[in-house]
Design a protein around this motif. Structure first.
Motif, PDB file in Angstrom:
ATOM      1  N   TRP A 181      -6.903  -3.025 -11.135  1.00 23.08           N
ATOM      2  CA  TRP A 181      -6.412  -4.122 -10.313  1.00 23.08           C
ATOM      3  C   TRP A 181      -5.411  -4.964 -11.122  1.00 23.08           C
ATOM      4  O   TRP A 181      -5.754  -5.501 -12.171  1.00 23.08           O
ATOM      5  CB  TRP A 181      -7.587  -5.001  -9.867  1.00 23.08           C
ATOM      6  CG  TRP A 181      -7.134  -5.996  -8.872  1.00 23.08           C
ATOM      7  CD1 TRP A 181      -6.752  -7.269  -9.120  1.00 23.08           C
ATOM      8  CD2 TRP A 181      -6.968  -5.788  -7.485  1.00 23.08           C
ATOM      9  NE1 TRP A 181      -6.349  -7.869  -7.965  1.00 23.08           N
ATOM     10  CE2 TRP A 181      -6.484  -6.993  -6.953  1.00 23.08           C
ATOM     11  CE3 TRP A 181      -7.176  -4.685  -6.629  1.00 23.08           C
ATOM     12  CZ2 TRP A 181      -6.195  -7.139  -5.591  1.00 23.08           C
ATOM     13  CZ3 TRP A 181      -6.898  -4.844  -5.298  1.00 23.08           C
ATOM     14  CH2 TRP A 181      -6.415  -6.057  -4.787  1.00 23.08           C
ATOM     15  N   THR A 226      -9.873   0.723  -5.874  1.00 23.52           N
ATOM     16  CA  THR A 226      -8.429   0.934  -6.025  1.00 23.52           C
ATOM     17  C   THR A 226      -8.200   1.962  -7.119  1.00 23.52           C
ATOM     18  O   THR A 226      -8.947   2.030  -8.101  1.00 23.52           O
ATOM     19  CB  THR A 226      -7.699  -0.371  -6.390  1.00 23.52           C
ATOM     20  OG1 THR A 226      -8.232  -0.876  -7.608  1.00 23.52           O
ATOM     21  CG2 THR A 226      -7.830  -1.403  -5.292  1.00 23.52           C
ATOM     22  N   LEU A 264      -7.136  -5.690   1.834  1.00 22.20           N
ATOM     23  CA  LEU A 264      -7.300  -4.412   1.153  1.00 22.20           C
ATOM     24  C   LEU A 264      -8.470  -3.701   1.819  1.00 22.20           C
ATOM     25  O   LEU A 264      -9.600  -4.201   1.806  1.00 22.20           O
ATOM     26  CB  LEU A 264      -7.598  -4.659  -0.328  1.00 22.20           C
ATOM     27  CG  LEU A 264      -7.961  -3.427  -1.151  1.00 22.20           C
ATOM     28  CD1 LEU A 264      -6.775  -2.475  -1.246  1.00 22.20           C
ATOM     29  CD2 LEU A 264      -8.413  -3.841  -2.544  1.00 22.20           C
ATOM     30  N   GLU A 282      -7.031   2.363   1.473  1.00 24.88           N
ATOM     31  CA  GLU A 282      -7.409   3.282   0.397  1.00 24.88           C
ATOM     32  C   GLU A 282      -8.621   4.092   0.863  1.00 24.88           C
ATOM     33  O   GLU A 282      -9.648   3.519   1.218  1.00 24.88           O
ATOM     34  CB  GLU A 282      -7.744   2.479  -0.860  1.00 24.88           C
ATOM     35  CG  GLU A 282      -8.410   3.258  -1.978  1.00 24.88           C
ATOM     36  CD  GLU A 282      -7.563   4.430  -2.483  1.00 24.88           C
ATOM     37  OE1 GLU A 282      -6.360   4.223  -2.759  1.00 24.88           O
ATOM     38  OE2 GLU A 282      -8.104   5.550  -2.568  1.00 24.88           O
ATOM     39  N   SER A 321       1.789   1.643  -5.504  1.00 25.93           N
ATOM     40  CA  SER A 321       1.470   0.994  -4.231  1.00 25.93           C
ATOM     41  C   SER A 321       1.649  -0.517  -4.359  1.00 25.93           C
ATOM     42  O   SER A 321       2.114  -1.184  -3.427  1.00 25.93           O
ATOM     43  CB  SER A 321       0.035   1.313  -3.818  1.00 25.93           C
ATOM     44  OG  SER A 321      -0.279   2.660  -4.086  1.00 25.93           O
ATOM     45  N   THR A 375      -3.464   2.912  -3.393  1.00 25.38           N
ATOM     46  CA  THR A 375      -3.678   1.764  -4.278  1.00 25.38           C
ATOM     47  C   THR A 375      -3.357   2.142  -5.720  1.00 25.38           C
ATOM     48  O   THR A 375      -4.024   1.722  -6.644  1.00 25.38           O
ATOM     49  CB  THR A 375      -5.141   1.283  -4.185  1.00 25.38           C
ATOM     50  OG1 THR A 375      -5.996   2.395  -4.439  1.00 25.38           O
ATOM     51  CG2 THR A 375      -5.461   0.694  -2.829  1.00 25.38           C
TER      52      THR A 375
END
Lengths: 482, 414
Positions: free
Chosen positions: B197, B193, B210, B188, B169, B165
């Motif tokens: 974000w 992440t 996710l 992940e 990615s 992430t």
């Protein structure tokens, strides 16, 4: 001639089933001996089973059981490799090996192992103290207790060797048929009729060199088998090229009854490998990598060569050894059926293959003595993938007209790839192309060259690296516009 | 390469943002012969196949996509009189300095007064991450995917999983979208992440689950990936049907030339050990860009290249201080991953790298301590996440300091 065309389906002198290192060496030996040979491989490419993952060492056989078939085949195979490697363009890295003792018990076993080596006619051994050992290999852990040196253990290219054997067979009129699985067959009146995924193939003699499937193929053709294959998985870690300077010898442990143990050695390609493990499994096809085992291998590697802690891992792989319930090779000739099973080559096949082939040739002559060896066979040279050879043979990247580098990590040229894609053994899979050229086998594992390679191999592999050729897509990303 | 000279004032290895910026700057400072070598058929480096915004704001005051930005860099360098030679691979760095090369025409050497290394970064491979399972087709890095998609219009899979992430990615998701590839999940191992974000992206990756706290255990398939096994935080394993894996991020310097050379490599960064002028342990060699540390933006690398180019021009004019003595900064403990530059030479000359760049190995909260001989010279609060940019002024090292300097983090109790 396209590689897969059957030039004469009617009848071959010998049908070899299985394109591993053993099948390739037998194909060469029988061809040179005057037989009309066809080799059948069920995968897209040869060397797709046990032969695709090994430790790439030309062993002397010093630790083989004296008097065993394995010991004899290794001695003969080793001698023939030394004799023919130059004519086939094959490398030989005269590294020598050290058998290392890490405990009192292991140290106490060294003299007996040296006696065993001498019994196998492997000489020029020397017993070394810890200090002498570390003088030869300064990168070794201080925990090493003693060692003995076997100067004749060498490094070779595990794939170029069998490719060279088969290329020589093909150059001298042997036929290779890939994607060809033998499903059944019967022997009648001095002749085998084999049912295959590509139709019927006839032969006077059948040689089963199917490695991990030897017992299954015996069942299909003979209705019985004399041994059972118990696949033994070996996982390996390959370190990046700077690690190769940490050890010059092949570093062997004191062997156990079932395995040579975890080896640390350079590779012919200038890397350093650690492995293999020895893990029994039932699956004959998939050799799964296990993160915890790989981490343990890494740790073992660092215990032997502490400097490895700072080195990068380039590749990981796992191979399957076709072990059987017997320690020795299982090579059986069936008189009256003109059939030879070549099985149970549990780990030393790369070293012994040429010797096994000579042994099988002698068995086949028991069925049919009417052979005239080729008077003047062709000796095609296989491409060179090894830098800094003692015979000074250059890599293609060192030569003019190489058409540029495609794989930067392994310095593989466009000309090399094109040559391999158009020769009689032209790979049909990316894995096959990797074994022939080393593309994507380096540290970046395809980060830099995948797109160039996908383009270059387009339409030339059975399973393409990528699909589509939409020039309209290779351009501006509309998604980012809004 | 018939017109590749045998000698140049400066030879630069790598025609990406850092290398081209340095080359342009060196020409602007009056250096007569500046040669840039790149092993790819086209100059421009990684941005050539990053077909998205935003590139070029700092450098050209224009909002550009990667390929246009790369073309701009190349044109600017050429206009400045830089000689760019592609399809030239450096195989060894020699003292002198001199470089061993291979070209489509065979091997040769080139010597130089100074050499600049700008060989960039690559993503850590599946192998180096020791990911389990088998080895079917369809396991690629983001770099490989972008090359296939943007350079050649090729699609290695239709519904892959993205591992990681990081910013790259999310760039992989964009690349997939461009080609009509529909990722089935983003995985992940950590609980959050790695990249901030990217809110602008959020609507576009909607519909792609996710999966945080999820570890990739094994890859399945033969010719092509058929599925993966993952383990979530609760210890449960499950299979995800997919035909590919994009192994993204975990960048590391492409330092293989360094590692087989006489130059010192920094264990933390994996790149060249340098002083504040970008000067390596052999003062004939300099380094700039992502070879120094994983990983920074193209704009950052460009700026760094330009500044190191300026320092090299000074060095060629004999205006840099000697490389010794130096203060040698080294992280201790396991919180800090790297610090660049590693060496600070006492000097009044403007540094090429005006600030220390640091990275942490994991989420870290506490105080950062800089000390020499057991005495704390400087301390500051730190609250940092992996792969995020952290900088500190060079002045945290007292002027004229030499010898080893320790830098570490005293973490707050959890």
């Amino acid at each position: 001639m396209p590689p897969d065309r059957i030039n004469d389906r009617t009848l071959f002198d010998a049908v070899i089933i299985g394109g591993g290192v053993i099948g390739c060496a037998i194909a060469r030996r029988l061809t040179l001996d005057g037989w009309r040979v066809i080799l059948l491989e069920k995968a897209h490419d040869i060397l797709d089973g046990a032969s695709k993952g090994n430790s790439a060492i030309l062993h002397t056989g010093f630790d083989a059981p004296p008097g065993s078939l394995e010991a004899r085949c290794m001695a003969a195979g080793y001698a023939e490799y030394l004799e023919i490697h130059k004519k086939l363009g094959l490398p030989l890295i005269r590294s020598g090996a050290l058998v290392l003792a890490w405990s009192d018990e292991e140290e106490a076993r060294l003299p007996a192992l040296m006696d065993q080596a001498r019994e196998n006619a492997v000489d020029n051994l020397s017993l070394l103290s810890a200090a002498e050992t570390r003088k030869l290999e300064p990168g070794l852990s201080t925990a090493v207790r003693a060692s003995f040196r076997v100067p004749g253990e060498y490094l070779i290219d595990p794939w170029s060797a069998p490719h060279a054997y088969l290329l020589q067979a093909i150059a001298n009129k042997a036929v290779l048929l890939r994607d060809c699985e033998v499903t059944g067959g019967h022997y009648d009146n001095g002749q085998w009729r084999l049912d295959t995924s590509q139709g019927v193939i006839g032969g006077k003699i059948v040689i089963n060199a199917t490695g991990l499937y030897a017992d299954i193929v015996d069942d299909r053709l003979l209705g019985k088998h004399d041994f059972t294959i118990h696949p033994r998985k070996g996982q390996f870690i390959v370190y990046d090229k700077p690690a190769a300077s940490l050890a010059s010898h092949i570093l062997l442990p004191v062997p156990s009854p079932t395995t040579k143990g975890i080896v640390v050695c350079r590779t012919a390609f200038g890397n350093l490998l650690v492995g293999p493990t020895a893990e029994e499994q039932d699956d004959r096809q998939n050799a799964a990598l296990v993160p915890e085992t790989l981490a343990a291998l890494r740790q073992r590697g660092e215990e032997i060569l502490p400097g490895l802690a700072h080195e990068d891992v380039t590749a990981i792989y796992a191979g399957l050894r076709p072990a059987s319930e017997f320690k020795d090779y299982q090579i059986h000739a069936r008189a009256g059926q003109n059939y030879v099973t070549v099985g149970g080559i549990r780990s030393t096949g790369l070293s012994s293959a040429l010797g096994v082939a000579r042994h099988v040739q002698a068995l086949c002559e028991g069925f049919d003595q009417d052979r005239q060896p080729l008077a003047d066979p062709l000796w095609p040279q296989v491409g060179n993938l090894v830098d800094d050879r003692d015979d000074k043979r250059p890599r293609d990247w060192q030569c003019p007209g190489n058409d540029g580098i495609i794989c930067h990590c392994e310095l593989v040229t466009r000309r090399e790839i094109e040559a391999v894609l158009s020769d009689p053994l032209a790979p049909q899979s990316l894995a096959g192309l990797k074994r022939r050229t080393r593309v994507t086998m380096g540290r970046c594992q395809g980060f830099y060259c995948s797109s160039a390679l996908a383009k270059l191999t387009k339409g030339r592999l059975k399973h393409p690296m990528a699909e589509g050729d939409s020039e309209d897509k290779a351009g501006v990303d509309r998604v980012g516009n809004d | 390469m018939t017109d590749l000279p045998l000698h140049a004032d400066v030879v630069i290895v790598g025609a990406g943002p850092a290398g081209l910026a340095a080359a342009t700057e060196l020409r602007a400072r009056g250096i007569a012969s500046v040669v840039v070598l790149d092993r790819e058929p086209q100059a421009g480096g990684i941005p050539r196949h990053c077909n998205h915004f935003p590139y070029g704001l700092r450098e050209f005051r224009q909002l550009l996509r990667g390929p246009a930005y790369a073309a701009h860099l190349v044109e600017t360098a050429k206009a400045a009189g830089v000689q760019i030679h592609t399809e030239v691979t450096v195989t060894r760095l020699l003292e002198g300095p001199a470089l061993q090369l291979t070209t489509p025409g065979g091997i040769r050497e080139i010597s130089a007064r100074h050499v600049l290394l700008c060989t960039g970064v690559r993503e850590t491979s599946r192998a180096a991450r020791l990911i389990g399972g088998v080895k079917p087709g369809g396991v690629v890095s983001t770099g490989a995917l972008q090359g296939m998609v943007y350079l050649d219009g090729l699609r290695p899979f239709r519904c892959p999983v993205v591992l990681g992430t990081e910013l790259v990615s999310f760039s992989a998701l964009m690349t997939c979208r461009h080609m009509g590839i529909r990722p089935v999940a983003m995985i992940e191992p950590a609980g959050r992440t790695t990249a901030r974000w990217p809110t602008g992206l959020f609507p576009r990756i909607q519909g792609i689950p996710l999966m945080l706290n999820t570890e990739l255990l094994a890859i399945e398939g033969r010719d092509q990936v058929t599925g993966i096994m993952v383990r979530s935080a609760d210890g449960k394993t499950r299979r995800i049907e997919t035909d590919g894996v994009i192994v993204s991020g975990h960048f590391r310097p492409e330092a293989s030339l360094l590692r087989t050379s006489h130059l010192r490599v920094d264990q933390g960064s994996g790149g060249a050990e340098i002083d504040q002028f970008g000067r390596c342990s052999d003062p004939g060699y300099f380094a700039a860009g992502n070879l120094l540390r994983p990983v920074e933006t193209a704009g950052w690398s460009w700026k760094e290249g330009r500044a190191v180019g300026r320092a090299m021009a000074r060095s060629l004019a004999g205006q840099l201080p000697p490389p010794e003595p130096a203060a040698v900064v080294k992280p201790s403990g396991d919180a800090l991953k790297l610090i660049v530059p590693q060496r600070i030479v006492p000097s009044d000359t403007d540094p090429a790298l005006p600030r220390f760049q640091l990275r942490v190995n994991r989420a870290v909260k506490g105080r950062l301590l800089v000390s020499a001989k057991g005495a704390v010279l400087f301390s500051t609060a730190i609250n940092a996440l992996p792969e995020r940019r952290i900088t500190l002024p060079l002045t945290i090292i007292p002027a004229g300091a030499s010898g080893p300097i320790d830098i570490n983090v005293k973490e707050d109790p959890a």
